[in-house]
Scaffold this motif. Structure first.
Motif, PDB file in Angstrom:
ATOM      1  N   LYS A   1      20.372 -91.347 -10.157  1.00  0.00           N
ATOM      2  CA  LYS A   1      21.173 -92.444  -9.612  1.00  0.00           C
ATOM      3  C   LYS A   1      22.492 -91.981  -9.006  1.00  0.00           C
ATOM      4  O   LYS A   1      23.099 -92.683  -8.238  1.00  0.00           O
ATOM      5  CB  LYS A   1      21.445 -93.475 -10.700  1.00  0.00           C
ATOM      6  N   GLY A   2      22.940 -90.776  -9.347  1.00  0.00           N
ATOM      7  CA  GLY A   2      24.209 -90.295  -8.832  1.00  0.00           C
ATOM      8  C   GLY A   2      24.053 -89.229  -7.779  1.00  0.00           C
ATOM      9  O   GLY A   2      24.983 -88.490  -7.487  1.00  0.00           O
ATOM     10  N   GLY A   3      22.873 -89.139  -7.170  1.00  0.00           N
ATOM     11  CA  GLY A   3      22.615 -88.119  -6.161  1.00  0.00           C
ATOM     12  C   GLY A   3      23.352 -88.380  -4.865  1.00  0.00           C
ATOM     13  O   GLY A   3      23.954 -89.443  -4.647  1.00  0.00           O
ATOM     14  N   TYR A   4      23.278 -87.400  -3.970  1.00  0.00           N
ATOM     15  CA  TYR A   4      24.002 -87.462  -2.707  1.00  0.00           C
ATOM     16  C   TYR A   4      23.642 -88.707  -1.892  1.00  0.00           C
ATOM     17  O   TYR A   4      24.521 -89.427  -1.430  1.00  0.00           O
ATOM     18  CB  TYR A   4      23.744 -86.192  -1.892  1.00  0.00           C
ATOM     19  N   LEU A   5      22.351 -88.965  -1.697  1.00  0.00           N
ATOM     20  CA  LEU A   5      21.953 -90.122  -0.882  1.00  0.00           C
ATOM     21  C   LEU A   5      22.337 -91.445  -1.546  1.00  0.00           C
ATOM     22  O   LEU A   5      22.713 -92.396  -0.863  1.00  0.00           O
ATOM     23  CB  LEU A   5      20.453 -90.091  -0.588  1.00  0.00           C
ATOM     24  N   SER A   6      22.263 -91.500  -2.866  1.00  0.00           N
ATOM     25  CA  SER A   6      22.676 -92.722  -3.570  1.00  0.00           C
ATOM     26  C   SER A   6      24.170 -92.980  -3.364  1.00  0.00           C
ATOM     27  O   SER A   6      24.584 -94.111  -3.104  1.00  0.00           O
ATOM     28  CB  SER A   6      22.378 -92.603  -5.066  1.00  0.00           C
ATOM     29  N   ARG A   7      24.973 -91.925  -3.487  1.00  0.00           N
ATOM     30  CA  ARG A   7      26.429 -92.081  -3.274  1.00  0.00           C
ATOM     31  C   ARG A   7      26.729 -92.442  -1.832  1.00  0.00           C
ATOM     32  O   ARG A   7      27.594 -93.276  -1.553  1.00  0.00           O
ATOM     33  CB  ARG A   7      27.163 -90.805  -3.684  1.00  0.00           C
ATOM     34  N   LEU A   8      26.020 -91.827  -0.896  1.00  0.00           N
ATOM     35  CA  LEU A   8      26.209 -92.142   0.523  1.00  0.00           C
ATOM     36  C   LEU A   8      25.878 -93.614   0.788  1.00  0.00           C
ATOM     37  O   LEU A   8      26.613 -94.316   1.489  1.00  0.00           O
ATOM     38  CB  LEU A   8      25.327 -91.235   1.387  1.00  0.00           C
ATOM     39  N   ALA A   9      24.781 -94.089   0.215  1.00  0.00           N
ATOM     40  CA  ALA A   9      24.392 -95.494   0.377  1.00  0.00           C
ATOM     41  C   ALA A   9      25.436 -96.417  -0.246  1.00  0.00           C
ATOM     42  O   ALA A   9      25.792 -97.447   0.346  1.00  0.00           O
ATOM     43  CB  ALA A   9      23.021 -95.734  -0.248  1.00  0.00           C
ATOM     44  N   ASP A  10      25.946 -96.062  -1.426  1.00  0.00           N
ATOM     45  CA  ASP A  10      26.994 -96.870  -2.069  1.00  0.00           C
ATOM     46  C   ASP A  10      28.234 -96.952  -1.186  1.00  0.00           C
ATOM     47  O   ASP A  10      28.821 -98.029  -0.997  1.00  0.00           O
ATOM     48  CB  ASP A  10      27.390 -96.277  -3.425  1.00  0.00           C
ATOM     49  N   ASP A  11      28.641 -95.809  -0.631  1.00  0.00           N
ATOM     50  CA  ASP A  11      29.829 -95.772   0.232  1.00  0.00           C
ATOM     51  C   ASP A  11      29.619 -96.601   1.504  1.00  0.00           C
ATOM     52  O   ASP A  11      30.515 -97.328   1.943  1.00  0.00           O
ATOM     53  CB  ASP A  11      30.189 -94.335   0.612  1.00  0.00           C
ATOM     54  N   LEU A  12      28.424 -96.496   2.092  1.00  0.00           N
ATOM     55  CA  LEU A  12      28.146 -97.262   3.307  1.00  0.00           C
ATOM     56  C   LEU A  12      28.099 -98.759   3.015  1.00  0.00           C
ATOM     57  O   LEU A  12      28.610 -99.565   3.793  1.00  0.00           O
ATOM     58  CB  LEU A  12      26.852 -96.801   3.969  1.00  0.00           C
ATOM     59  N   GLU A  13      27.504 -99.150   1.882  1.00  0.00           N
ATOM     60  CA  GLU A  13      27.495-100.569   1.505  1.00  0.00           C
ATOM     61  C   GLU A  13      28.929-101.096   1.376  1.00  0.00           C
ATOM     62  O   GLU A  13      29.243-102.187   1.857  1.00  0.00           O
ATOM     63  CB  GLU A  13      26.743-100.779   0.195  1.00  0.00           C
ATOM     64  N   ALA A  14      29.798-100.327   0.719  1.00  0.00           N
ATOM     65  CA  ALA A  14      31.191-100.748   0.552  1.00  0.00           C
ATOM     66  C   ALA A  14      31.879-100.879   1.911  1.00  0.00           C
ATOM     67  O   ALA A  14      32.609-101.848   2.157  1.00  0.00           O
ATOM     68  CB  ALA A  14      31.937 -99.756  -0.337  1.00  0.00           C
ATOM     69  N   ALA A  15      31.623 -99.936   2.806  1.00  0.00           N
ATOM     70  CA  ALA A  15      32.218 -99.988   4.148  1.00  0.00           C
ATOM     71  C   ALA A  15      31.691-101.193   4.933  1.00  0.00           C
ATOM     72  O   ALA A  15      32.459-101.874   5.634  1.00  0.00           O
ATOM     73  CB  ALA A  15      31.933 -98.693   4.901  1.00  0.00           C
ATOM     74  N   GLN A  16      30.395-101.474   4.817  1.00  0.00           N
ATOM     75  CA  GLN A  16      29.825-102.622   5.531  1.00  0.00           C
ATOM     76  C   GLN A  16      30.434-103.933   5.042  1.00  0.00           C
ATOM     77  O   GLN A  16      30.755-104.817   5.840  1.00  0.00           O
ATOM     78  CB  GLN A  16      28.301-102.655   5.356  1.00  0.00           C
ATOM     79  N   LEU A  17      30.603-104.073   3.730  1.00  0.00           N
ATOM     80  CA  LEU A  17      31.186-105.305   3.192  1.00  0.00           C
ATOM     81  C   LEU A  17      32.655-105.434   3.578  1.00  0.00           C
ATOM     82  O   LEU A  17      33.126-106.528   3.907  1.00  0.00           O
ATOM     83  CB  LEU A  17      30.997-105.363   1.676  1.00  0.00           C
ATOM     84  N   ALA A  18      33.385-104.328   3.583  1.00  0.00           N
ATOM     85  CA  ALA A  18      34.795-104.357   3.996  1.00  0.00           C
ATOM     86  C   ALA A  18      34.911-104.713   5.476  1.00  0.00           C
ATOM     87  O   ALA A  18      35.782-105.505   5.869  1.00  0.00           O
ATOM     88  CB  ALA A  18      35.458-103.008   3.720  1.00  0.00           C
ATOM     89  N   THR A  19      34.027-104.161   6.287  1.00  0.00           N
ATOM     90  CA  THR A  19      34.026-104.482   7.712  1.00  0.00           C
ATOM     91  C   THR A  19      33.724-105.965   7.912  1.00  0.00           C
ATOM     92  O   THR A  19      34.352-106.631   8.748  1.00  0.00           O
ATOM     93  CB  THR A  19      32.989-103.623   8.460  1.00  0.00           C
ATOM     94  N   GLY A  20      32.782-106.497   7.154  1.00  0.00           N
ATOM     95  CA  GLY A  20      32.460-107.921   7.246  1.00  0.00           C
ATOM     96  C   GLY A  20      33.661-108.792   6.934  1.00  0.00           C
ATOM     97  O   GLY A  20      33.904-109.797   7.609  1.00  0.00           O
TER      98      GLY A  20
END
Length: 127
Positions: free
Chosen positions: A36-55
């Motif tokens: 759950k803490g792998g590179y792609l999981s962290r990347l997806a978490d960061d992108l989700e946070a950025a998408q919600l902030a942009t919204g």
């Protein structure tokens, strides 16, 4: 190591995670991992946070455009397009997070954790 496909896996994989970006063909992209803490999981978490902030930012700007009676048709249309993009991102994040919820047991009956009807993308609403 994480994989973005569902080929052979040596241990029991977790449920697929809907990623916040589509495939090159525009289809949903999933990640199957036991880390759950792998590179792609962290990347997806960061992108989700950025998408919600942009919204949130786009929504604030949209209020200004829509409240201004002098806004042109082009400004209003552009605002609507950006809002639709942000809503698409937010719904994908919500779907992904909902799929990762555990222990509700209601999903098999077509109901979400709070008793609301659920449906998958492209399916008809329940009557």
């Amino acid at each position: 190591m994480e994989r973005a496909s569902s080929n052979a896996h040596t241990c029991t994989p977790a449920s697929p995670r809907l990623l916040p970006w589509p495939t090159l063909e525009g289809k949903p992209c999933y990640l199957i991992t036991d880390n759950k803490g792998g590179y792609l999981s962290r990347l997806a978490d960061d992108l989700e946070a950025a998408q919600l902030a942009t919204g949130t930012d786009v929504l604030d700007l949209a209020h200004r455009v829509l409240e201004d009676p002098m806004s042109t048709y082009t400004e209003v249309r552009y605002t609507g397009i950006r809002l639709a993009e942000c809503l698409t991102d937010a719904l994908r994040v919500a779907e992904s997070r909902g799929m990762r919820m555990v222990g509700t047991g209601d999903e098999e009956d077509g109901e979400g954790p709070h008793g609301q009807a659920t449906r998958t993308s492209g399916s008809e609403p329940r009557s």
